[in-house]
Design a protein around this motif. Structure first.
Motif, PDB file in Angstrom:
ATOM      1  N   CYS A  24      -5.294   5.969  -3.479  1.00 43.27           N
ATOM      2  CA  CYS A  24      -4.724   4.722  -2.944  1.00 43.27           C
ATOM      3  C   CYS A  24      -4.868   3.631  -4.007  1.00 43.27           C
ATOM      4  O   CYS A  24      -5.876   2.910  -4.036  1.00 43.27           O
ATOM      5  CB  CYS A  24      -5.443   4.322  -1.665  1.00 43.27           C
ATOM      6  SG  CYS A  24      -5.455   5.606  -0.388  1.00 43.27           S
ATOM      7  N   ASN A  52      -3.750   0.664  -4.565  1.00 38.90           N
ATOM      8  CA  ASN A  52      -3.848  -0.763  -4.237  1.00 38.90           C
ATOM      9  C   ASN A  52      -4.919  -1.085  -3.206  1.00 38.90           C
ATOM     10  O   ASN A  52      -5.033  -2.231  -2.771  1.00 38.90           O
ATOM     11  CB  ASN A  52      -2.494  -1.277  -3.721  1.00 38.90           C
ATOM     12  CG  ASN A  52      -1.447  -1.329  -4.812  1.00 38.90           C
ATOM     13  OD1 ASN A  52      -1.772  -1.351  -5.992  1.00 38.90           O
ATOM     14  ND2 ASN A  52      -0.185  -1.332  -4.423  1.00 38.90           N
ATOM     15  N   LEU A  53      -5.699  -0.098  -2.814  1.00 40.08           N
ATOM     16  CA  LEU A  53      -6.700  -0.315  -1.767  1.00 40.08           C
ATOM     17  C   LEU A  53      -8.027  -0.751  -2.384  1.00 40.08           C
ATOM     18  O   LEU A  53      -8.625  -0.012  -3.169  1.00 40.08           O
ATOM     19  CB  LEU A  53      -6.906   0.967  -0.964  1.00 40.08           C
ATOM     20  CG  LEU A  53      -7.807   0.843   0.269  1.00 40.08           C
ATOM     21  CD1 LEU A  53      -7.165  -0.064   1.314  1.00 40.08           C
ATOM     22  CD2 LEU A  53      -8.085   2.223   0.861  1.00 40.08           C
ATOM     23  N   GLN A  97       0.813  -1.206   0.000  1.00 37.71           N
ATOM     24  CA  GLN A  97       0.000   0.000   0.000  1.00 37.71           C
ATOM     25  C   GLN A  97       0.856   1.270   0.000  1.00 37.71           C
ATOM     26  O   GLN A  97       1.931   1.325   0.600  1.00 37.71           O
ATOM     27  CB  GLN A  97      -0.924   0.016   1.225  1.00 37.71           C
ATOM     28  CG  GLN A  97      -1.923  -1.121   1.279  1.00 37.71           C
ATOM     29  CD  GLN A  97      -2.928  -1.080   0.145  1.00 37.71           C
ATOM     30  OE1 GLN A  97      -3.204  -0.026  -0.433  1.00 37.71           O
ATOM     31  NE2 GLN A  97      -3.486  -2.238  -0.186  1.00 37.71           N
TER      32      GLN A  97
END
Length: 226
Positions: free
Chosen positions: A175, A177-178, A155
């Motif tokens: 974000c 990769n969230l 992250q």
């Protein structure tokens, strides 16, 4: 939420739209670099903090979009990077790589018909050297918040805020990769399995979250800390 709805009651609607676009575009470049990260993409500052190609590219794209989308505004941004290391002997390959990635990201997005030279990129990086201050408007940028997470494939975030007369009035957090469904446990089914979240808020208007590639915004509530 439509753009017209977003404008109502929000004195920073234009700035918010520009900031969201800037962070989303920077995040796309970061996603690409993270997928193909190589040892040659990493430099070291004097304090040995890792600095990636994505740091520089993210900063350039944010500066570019803010200037393009808000042409009548005075521009001041406080960011992490400057071009000193990239102007040194032996940095030719990395600046060429950064320039190529930026131009390919711009082309793939399709919003702007332009191509940056290496000197354009270096000048844009140095555009982040504003000293800020308690008066006027100043953007604050962390082009990659969580460098170690980025390098690990974990992250990280592209973080952008706006100060107006010394007060924080706007913030956008990308974000990449969230998972979107992790941002709202009570309504996770509506988000599906999309990866990449964009949080944003303006003073007096609350916080919202949407998919990084765009979706219907949802109100975001942070649980109380006891």
């Amino acid at each position: 939420m439509s753009q017209a709805t977003e404008v109502v009651g929000n004195p920073y609607a234009a700035e918010l739209a520009a900031a969201k676009k800037a962070v989303a575009l920077a995040a796309r470049l970061c996603q690409r670099v993270q997928r193909s990260i190589l040892h040659s993409d990493i430099q070291s500052k004097a304090d040995k903090t890792p600095v990636t190609v994505a740091d520089y590219g993210s900063q350039v794209l944010v500066c570019l979009v803010l200037k393009k989308e808000l042409p009548s505004h005075s521009f001041s941004i406080i960011a992490e990077e400057d071009s000193k290391d990239l102007r040194e002997d032996g940095a030719q390959e990395i600046i060429e790589h950064i320039t190529t990635l930026i131009n390919e990201t711009i082309v793939n997005d399709g919003s702007y018909n332009m191509s940056l030279s290496k000197e354009d990129v270096l000048s844009a990086i140095d555009g982040g050297k504003s000293e800020g201050g308690p008066s006027g408007r100043h953007w604050i940028l962390d082009p990659i918040d969580g460098t170690k997470g980025f390098i690990r494939g974990d992250q990280y975030a592209v973080a952008l805020g706006l100060l107006d007369e010394g007060k924080v009035v706007l913030g956008v957090l990308g974000c990449p990769n969230l998972p979107l469904k992790s941002t709202n446990k009570n309504n996770s089914s509506s988000f599906g399995d999309r990866i990449g979240s964009l949080f944003f808020a303006t003073i007096g208007c609350g916080a919202q979250v949407e998919a990084l590639e765009g979706s219907e915004p949802q109100k975001h509530h942070t649980p109380s800390v006891i």
